[in-house]
Motif scaffolding. Sequence first.
Motif, mmCIF file in Angstrom:
data_model
loop_
_atom_site.group_PDB
_atom_site.id
_atom_site.type_symbol
_atom_site.label_atom_id
_atom_site.label_comp_id
_atom_site.label_asym_id
_atom_site.label_seq_id
_atom_site.Cartn_x
_atom_site.Cartn_y
_atom_site.Cartn_z
ATOM 1 N N PHE A 117 -17.744 -127.549 -10.488
ATOM 2 C CA PHE A 117 -17.465 -127.254 -9.763
ATOM 3 C C PHE A 117 -17.282 -125.700 -9.858
ATOM 4 O O PHE A 117 -17.017 -125.606 -11.249
ATOM 5 C CB PHE A 117 -15.630 -127.883 -10.349
ATOM 6 C CG PHE A 117 -14.623 -127.080 -9.492
ATOM 7 C CD1 PHE A 117 -14.434 -127.117 -8.102
ATOM 8 C CD2 PHE A 117 -13.622 -125.950 -9.868
ATOM 9 C CE1 PHE A 117 -13.293 -126.332 -7.449
ATOM 10 C CE2 PHE A 117 -12.935 -125.866 -9.555
ATOM 11 C CZ PHE A 117 -12.508 -125.726 -8.163
ATOM 12 N N PRO B 93 -15.117 -122.530 -9.436
ATOM 13 C CA PRO B 93 -13.600 -121.569 -8.733
ATOM 14 C C PRO B 93 -14.550 -120.133 -8.123
ATOM 15 O O PRO B 93 -15.176 -119.665 -8.211
ATOM 16 C CB PRO B 93 -13.203 -121.420 -9.980
ATOM 17 C CG PRO B 93 -14.674 -121.412 -11.454
ATOM 18 C CD PRO B 93 -15.733 -122.270 -10.386
ATOM 19 N N GLU C 229 -8.064 -121.398 -4.019
ATOM 20 C CA GLU C 229 -7.690 -123.007 -4.005
ATOM 21 C C GLU C 229 -8.426 -124.103 -3.343
ATOM 22 O O GLU C 229 -8.933 -124.554 -3.487
ATOM 23 C CB GLU C 229 -6.810 -123.227 -4.388
ATOM 24 C CG GLU C 229 -5.668 -123.509 -6.195
ATOM 25 C CD GLU C 229 -4.527 -123.679 -6.364
ATOM 26 O OE1 GLU C 229 -4.260 -124.216 -5.153
ATOM 27 O OE2 GLU C 229 -4.822 -124.313 -7.657
ATOM 28 N N GLU D 165 -10.944 -125.357 -1.038
ATOM 29 C CA GLU D 165 -12.300 -126.250 -1.674
ATOM 30 C C GLU D 165 -13.197 -126.065 -0.328
ATOM 31 O O GLU D 165 -12.842 -127.309 0.413
ATOM 32 C CB GLU D 165 -12.841 -127.740 -2.449
ATOM 33 C CG GLU D 165 -11.439 -127.275 -3.271
ATOM 34 C CD GLU D 165 -11.461 -128.809 -4.742
ATOM 35 O OE1 GLU D 165 -12.266 -129.471 -4.186
ATOM 36 O OE2 GLU D 165 -11.110 -127.693 -5.705
ATOM 37 N N SER E 20 -14.056 -122.301 -3.395
ATOM 38 C CA SER E 20 -14.314 -122.490 -4.380
ATOM 39 C C SER E 20 -15.104 -123.746 -3.933
ATOM 40 O O SER E 20 -14.687 -124.306 -2.616
ATOM 41 C CB SER E 20 -12.913 -123.706 -5.307
ATOM 42 O OG SER E 20 -12.288 -122.367 -5.563
ATOM 43 N N ARG F 13 -17.043 -127.179 -4.398
ATOM 44 C CA ARG F 13 -17.015 -128.479 -5.098
ATOM 45 C C ARG F 13 -18.405 -129.320 -5.256
ATOM 46 O O ARG F 13 -18.348 -129.687 -3.780
ATOM 47 C CB ARG F 13 -16.046 -129.372 -5.508
ATOM 48 C CG ARG F 13 -16.398 -130.857 -6.092
ATOM 49 C CD ARG F 13 -15.354 -131.518 -5.645
ATOM 50 N NE ARG F 13 -13.699 -130.642 -6.228
ATOM 51 C CZ ARG F 13 -13.334 -130.063 -7.502
ATOM 52 N NH1 ARG F 13 -13.488 -131.006 -8.499
ATOM 53 N NH2 ARG F 13 -12.252 -130.234 -7.658
ATOM 54 N N LYS G 186 -7.394 -129.593 -0.984
ATOM 55 C CA LYS G 186 -7.344 -128.780 -1.136
ATOM 56 C C LYS G 186 -9.042 -128.694 -0.385
ATOM 57 O O LYS G 186 -9.047 -127.689 -0.252
ATOM 58 C CB LYS G 186 -7.857 -128.286 -2.903
ATOM 59 C CG LYS G 186 -6.513 -128.544 -3.539
ATOM 60 C CD LYS G 186 -6.451 -127.475 -4.913
ATOM 61 C CE LYS G 186 -5.400 -127.894 -5.124
ATOM 62 N NZ LYS G 186 -5.130 -128.880 -6.355
#
Length: 420
Positions: free
Chosen positions: A155, A157, A161, A163, A201, A203, A226
């Motif tokens: 992840f 960041p 928030e 993603e 962000s 992931r 998200k």
Amino acid sequence: MYSFISDLYPICRSITGEGVRRTFREIQKYIPLDVHEVNSGTQVFDWTVPKEWNIRKAFIRTPRGEKIADLRESNLHLVSYSVPVRRTMTLAELKPQLHTLPDHPEWIPFRTSYYKEDWGFCMSHRQFEGLEEGEYEVVIDSSLEPGVLNYGELFLPGEKEDEVLISCHVCHPSLCNDNLSGIAVATFLAQKLQSMKLKNSYRFLFIPGTIGSVTWLALNEHRVSKIKNGLVLTCLGDAGGLTYKRSRQGNAEIDRAVLAVLGDAGSNFNVLDFSPYGYDERQYCSPGFNLPVGVLMRSPHGTFPEYHTSADNLEFVKQDSLEESLGTCLSIVKVLEANGVYLNQNPKCEPQLGKRGLYRSIGGEDAGRRQMAILWTLNLSDGKHDLLDIARRSGLPLEFVLEAADLLMEAGLLKAQKKV
Ligand code: ZN
């Protein structure tokens, strides 16, 4: 990326077991991947995390005492998830357990039996046709026992928030385009993103196909809202052109971003509509999630004869293709970072651009089109269009629209609007 693929090629991967963990250790040489464990037997929606499979050796001994279909020669010789076997049998008993490709008699197919306890061997059709009558000894020294399913996650960041999900499967043994190219591009993309200041962000998931995404979604349902954009990466190393498969939503930001990048790059590319078949987009785009996740690939699975055979080897993937694929991913990230909805701060009649140095102030051969980008961006920044919409409607390259937005922001004529 090519040498990374060469390092990963000899590892006997499957959906669980030591081969996947070794692969994660190789990836960790480049990025700080977190490796998670989920116990066998865990219920994940309609699926159950399977037993862990590990393999030590596998071969067939012919009546002449010769070892054939030896796992040490190719990881594809054994059907993945084969149960332990040690017995002798006649050729007639053995034959139903053997898989070949009569249309490509020199190639070894890739076969699995993850969810039904079974065993088998794969070999070239040429070798199969040469098998003589007699007693064969079959040795499969495997274990299929309660253990864990592993997946890797990284992840990164950003300021927001929101993603971006980047997902690739890690379960295929010695197969380069499907699957090592996706792992290599995702790893190097993550490495590049690590050193960037990011708004979104990111992931990254390195998961066994199907059961990995089902498991991640089941255990992370609270995070799913998200995910605003996502890409499944696969088959990114062959010599074919790029292909984009749209998300189930069809016109999500990721769909528009990828098509803008591919369109502006000027090379030939293919676009496929969503279908509920393929890789892990099947799970991300299941109706209960319907995430905006598309697939970036070169030649789609099933369209090249080397797919799921020993011919998907180190010669089938090209460094140039890998580099173009990674460059495309980076361009997509840049678009997702820059895209947004803006509000014209002077919407009643045109603002006077000349006094702000924005009228015919841009030189170069594209001066006219760059000027048009300023006018289009001002006109459509009404809170309803993002920069991708403006590029598409104006027919201008996205790059010009991004530049116009920057200039207008600096001049105080545009303000970012929070995404709705
Ligand atoms: Zn595959």
